[in-house]
Design a protein around this motif. Structure first.
Motif, PDB file in Angstrom:
ATOM      1  N   GLY A   1       1.786  23.243  -4.990  1.00  0.00           N
ATOM      2  CA  GLY A   1       1.991  21.803  -4.896  1.00  0.00           C
ATOM      3  C   GLY A   1       1.370  21.079  -6.066  1.00  0.00           C
ATOM      4  O   GLY A   1       1.585  21.441  -7.213  1.00  0.00           O
ATOM      5  N   TYR A   2       0.560  20.069  -5.762  1.00  0.00           N
ATOM      6  CA  TYR A   2      -0.120  19.307  -6.800  1.00  0.00           C
ATOM      7  C   TYR A   2      -1.333  18.601  -6.210  1.00  0.00           C
ATOM      8  O   TYR A   2      -1.432  18.439  -5.013  1.00  0.00           O
ATOM      9  CB  TYR A   2       0.812  18.290  -7.463  1.00  0.00           C
ATOM     10  CG  TYR A   2       1.477  17.305  -6.531  1.00  0.00           C
ATOM     11  CD1 TYR A   2       0.860  16.101  -6.190  1.00  0.00           C
ATOM     12  CD2 TYR A   2       2.738  17.558  -5.998  1.00  0.00           C
ATOM     13  CE1 TYR A   2       1.466  15.186  -5.346  1.00  0.00           C
ATOM     14  CE2 TYR A   2       3.349  16.642  -5.158  1.00  0.00           C
ATOM     15  CZ  TYR A   2       2.718  15.457  -4.837  1.00  0.00           C
ATOM     16  OH  TYR A   2       3.326  14.552  -4.001  1.00  0.00           O
ATOM     17  N   VAL A   3      -2.264  18.212  -7.076  1.00  0.00           N
ATOM     18  CA  VAL A   3      -3.411  17.415  -6.653  1.00  0.00           C
ATOM     19  C   VAL A   3      -3.270  16.031  -7.256  1.00  0.00           C
ATOM     20  O   VAL A   3      -2.665  15.856  -8.313  1.00  0.00           O
ATOM     21  CB  VAL A   3      -4.771  18.049  -7.044  1.00  0.00           C
ATOM     22  CG1 VAL A   3      -4.977  19.356  -6.326  1.00  0.00           C
ATOM     23  CG2 VAL A   3      -4.891  18.229  -8.537  1.00  0.00           C
ATOM     24  N   HIS A   4      -3.829  15.051  -6.571  1.00  0.00           N
ATOM     25  CA  HIS A   4      -3.681  13.652  -6.973  1.00  0.00           C
ATOM     26  C   HIS A   4      -4.838  12.845  -6.389  1.00  0.00           C
ATOM     27  O   HIS A   4      -5.611  13.345  -5.578  1.00  0.00           O
ATOM     28  CB  HIS A   4      -2.353  13.103  -6.460  1.00  0.00           C
ATOM     29  CG  HIS A   4      -2.238  13.213  -4.974  1.00  0.00           C
ATOM     30  ND1 HIS A   4      -2.755  12.276  -4.117  1.00  0.00           N
ATOM     31  CD2 HIS A   4      -1.702  14.176  -4.191  1.00  0.00           C
ATOM     32  CE1 HIS A   4      -2.536  12.640  -2.866  1.00  0.00           C
ATOM     33  NE2 HIS A   4      -1.906  13.804  -2.879  1.00  0.00           N
ATOM     34  N   LEU A   5      -4.915  11.586  -6.786  1.00  0.00           N
ATOM     35  CA  LEU A   5      -5.945  10.704  -6.259  1.00  0.00           C
ATOM     36  C   LEU A   5      -5.346   9.634  -5.346  1.00  0.00           C
ATOM     37  O   LEU A   5      -6.003   8.646  -5.029  1.00  0.00           O
ATOM     38  CB  LEU A   5      -6.735  10.068  -7.408  1.00  0.00           C
ATOM     39  CG  LEU A   5      -7.492  11.057  -8.288  1.00  0.00           C
ATOM     40  CD1 LEU A   5      -8.180  10.345  -9.440  1.00  0.00           C
ATOM     41  CD2 LEU A   5      -8.499  11.852  -7.477  1.00  0.00           C
TER      42      LEU A   5
ATOM     43  N   PHE B   1       0.824  -1.213   0.000  1.00  0.00           N
ATOM     44  CA  PHE B   1       0.000   0.000   0.000  1.00  0.00           C
ATOM     45  C   PHE B   1       0.855   1.258   0.000  1.00  0.00           C
ATOM     46  O   PHE B   1       0.529   2.229  -0.688  1.00  0.00           O
ATOM     47  CB  PHE B   1      -0.981   0.003   1.174  1.00  0.00           C
ATOM     48  CG  PHE B   1      -2.307  -0.607   0.844  1.00  0.00           C
ATOM     49  CD1 PHE B   1      -3.182   0.009  -0.041  1.00  0.00           C
ATOM     50  CD2 PHE B   1      -2.689  -1.804   1.417  1.00  0.00           C
ATOM     51  CE1 PHE B   1      -4.413  -0.551  -0.356  1.00  0.00           C
ATOM     52  CE2 PHE B   1      -3.916  -2.379   1.124  1.00  0.00           C
ATOM     53  CZ  PHE B   1      -4.777  -1.752   0.231  1.00  0.00           C
ATOM     54  N   ALA B   2       1.939   1.277   0.753  1.00  0.00           N
ATOM     55  CA  ALA B   2       2.829   2.445   0.752  1.00  0.00           C
ATOM     56  C   ALA B   2       3.359   2.695  -0.660  1.00  0.00           C
ATOM     57  O   ALA B   2       3.404   3.844  -1.127  1.00  0.00           O
ATOM     58  CB  ALA B   2       3.975   2.254   1.742  1.00  0.00           C
ATOM     59  N   ALA B   3       3.739   1.625  -1.352  1.00  0.00           N
ATOM     60  CA  ALA B   3       4.247   1.761  -2.721  1.00  0.00           C
ATOM     61  C   ALA B   3       3.152   2.236  -3.680  1.00  0.00           C
ATOM     62  O   ALA B   3       3.403   3.089  -4.543  1.00  0.00           O
ATOM     63  CB  ALA B   3       4.820   0.428  -3.196  1.00  0.00           C
ATOM     64  N   LEU B   4       1.946   1.697  -3.539  1.00  0.00           N
ATOM     65  CA  LEU B   4       0.832   2.132  -4.389  1.00  0.00           C
ATOM     66  C   LEU B   4       0.473   3.590  -4.136  1.00  0.00           C
ATOM     67  O   LEU B   4       0.210   4.351  -5.079  1.00  0.00           O
ATOM     68  CB  LEU B   4      -0.394   1.247  -4.155  1.00  0.00           C
ATOM     69  CG  LEU B   4      -0.324  -0.171  -4.711  1.00  0.00           C
ATOM     70  CD1 LEU B   4      -1.495  -1.000  -4.191  1.00  0.00           C
ATOM     71  CD2 LEU B   4      -0.293  -0.157  -6.227  1.00  0.00           C
ATOM     72  N   ILE B   5       0.460   3.992  -2.868  1.00  0.00           N
ATOM     73  CA  ILE B   5       0.167   5.383  -2.511  1.00  0.00           C
ATOM     74  C   ILE B   5       1.240   6.301  -3.101  1.00  0.00           C
ATOM     75  O   ILE B   5       0.930   7.340  -3.696  1.00  0.00           O
ATOM     76  CB  ILE B   5       0.060   5.549  -0.981  1.00  0.00           C
ATOM     77  CG1 ILE B   5      -1.198   4.828  -0.473  1.00  0.00           C
ATOM     78  CG2 ILE B   5       0.061   7.027  -0.574  1.00  0.00           C
ATOM     79  CD1 ILE B   5      -1.199   4.565   1.029  1.00  0.00           C
ATOM     80  N   TYR B   6       2.490   5.894  -2.950  1.00  0.00           N
ATOM     81  CA  TYR B   6       3.592   6.671  -3.523  1.00  0.00           C
ATOM     82  C   TYR B   6       3.424   6.823  -5.034  1.00  0.00           C
ATOM     83  O   TYR B   6       3.484   7.929  -5.573  1.00  0.00           O
ATOM     84  CB  TYR B   6       4.940   6.016  -3.198  1.00  0.00           C
ATOM     85  CG  TYR B   6       6.044   6.533  -4.078  1.00  0.00           C
ATOM     86  CD1 TYR B   6       6.595   7.792  -3.868  1.00  0.00           C
ATOM     87  CD2 TYR B   6       6.513   5.783  -5.153  1.00  0.00           C
ATOM     88  CE1 TYR B   6       7.583   8.282  -4.704  1.00  0.00           C
ATOM     89  CE2 TYR B   6       7.500   6.264  -5.982  1.00  0.00           C
ATOM     90  CZ  TYR B   6       8.030   7.516  -5.758  1.00  0.00           C
ATOM     91  OH  TYR B   6       8.999   8.009  -6.590  1.00  0.00           O
ATOM     92  N   ALA B   7       3.213   5.708  -5.724  1.00  0.00           N
ATOM     93  CA  ALA B   7       3.127   5.733  -7.185  1.00  0.00           C
ATOM     94  C   ALA B   7       1.931   6.556  -7.666  1.00  0.00           C
ATOM     95  O   ALA B   7       2.066   7.380  -8.580  1.00  0.00           O
ATOM     96  CB  ALA B   7       3.053   4.308  -7.734  1.00  0.00           C
ATOM     97  N   ALA B   8       0.775   6.349  -7.064  1.00  0.00           N
ATOM     98  CA  ALA B   8      -0.420   7.086  -7.478  1.00  0.00           C
ATOM     99  C   ALA B   8      -0.267   8.582  -7.223  1.00  0.00           C
ATOM    100  O   ALA B   8      -0.762   9.405  -7.993  1.00  0.00           O
ATOM    101  CB  ALA B   8      -1.651   6.558  -6.742  1.00  0.00           C
TER     102      ALA B   8
END
Length: 175
Positions: A40-44, A22-29
């Motif tokens: 900054g930036y917005v993300h999902l 999950f940490a890796a998925l959160i990082y990548a997304a």
């Protein structure tokens, strides 16, 4: 060898592995699927934080959220936001529960709503401290969009994962 110790070790290894995933998925997304804004930036990626908090026990959900979000900021040129992100992302997980059979439950739907003021207020305060009031104010709409988009994506993903019995299948890995 005590079978209870063996089961606990398997649970810990599995839980640690899912936390890392999950940490890796959160990082990548967050790091690779974002849109730059004023500061900054917005993300999902927050949708994945909500999923992690709905699957993992509290300390592990906190770790996945904090680590994934922190690394995304730190490794994409937004290190100035990394400390604030760490705090905001950890706070996002607290309202969710992983103790239900399904991710879509009343508490987690309420938690999605609680995430709005945490995201908007947390980044507003942090930006005000680090930059200034005008910059913090200018980011409110972006943070609202991020919270809303993440809420919708979480509900869609959690509903789909609930339909296939994801949490039950994940718990069988411990078996």
């Amino acid at each position: 060898m005590n079978t209870t110790n063996t089961a606990n070790k398997r649970l810990n290894v599995k839980t640690i592995a899912v936390t890392a995933m999950f940490a890796a998925l959160i990082y990548a997304a967050t790091a690779f699927l974002h849109i730059p804004t004023i500061n900054g930036y917005v993300h999902l990626g927050d949708a994945l934080i909500y999923l992690a908090a709905s699957v993992l026990p509290i300390p592990y959900g906190l770790i996945a959220a904090g680590l994934g979000g922190f690394l995304a900021d730190a490794l994409t040129g937004y290190m100035i936001f990394a400390p604030g992100t760490l705090i905001v992302k950890v706070l996002l997980t607290i309202a969710f529960t992983s103790k239900r059979e399904k991710m879509i439950c009343p508490r987690n739907l309420i938690a999605v709503l609680i995430a709005f003021p945490i995201t908007i207020g947390g980044y507003f305060l942090y930006s005000w401290i680090v930059f200034d009031f005008a910059s913090a104010f200018a980011e409110i709409l972006s943070n609202l969009g991020q919270a809303a988009g993440s809420a919708v994506l979480y509900i869609v993903l959690a509903f789909a994962l609930d339909r296939i019995g994801f949490k039950k299948k994940l718990s069988k890995l411990n078996g």
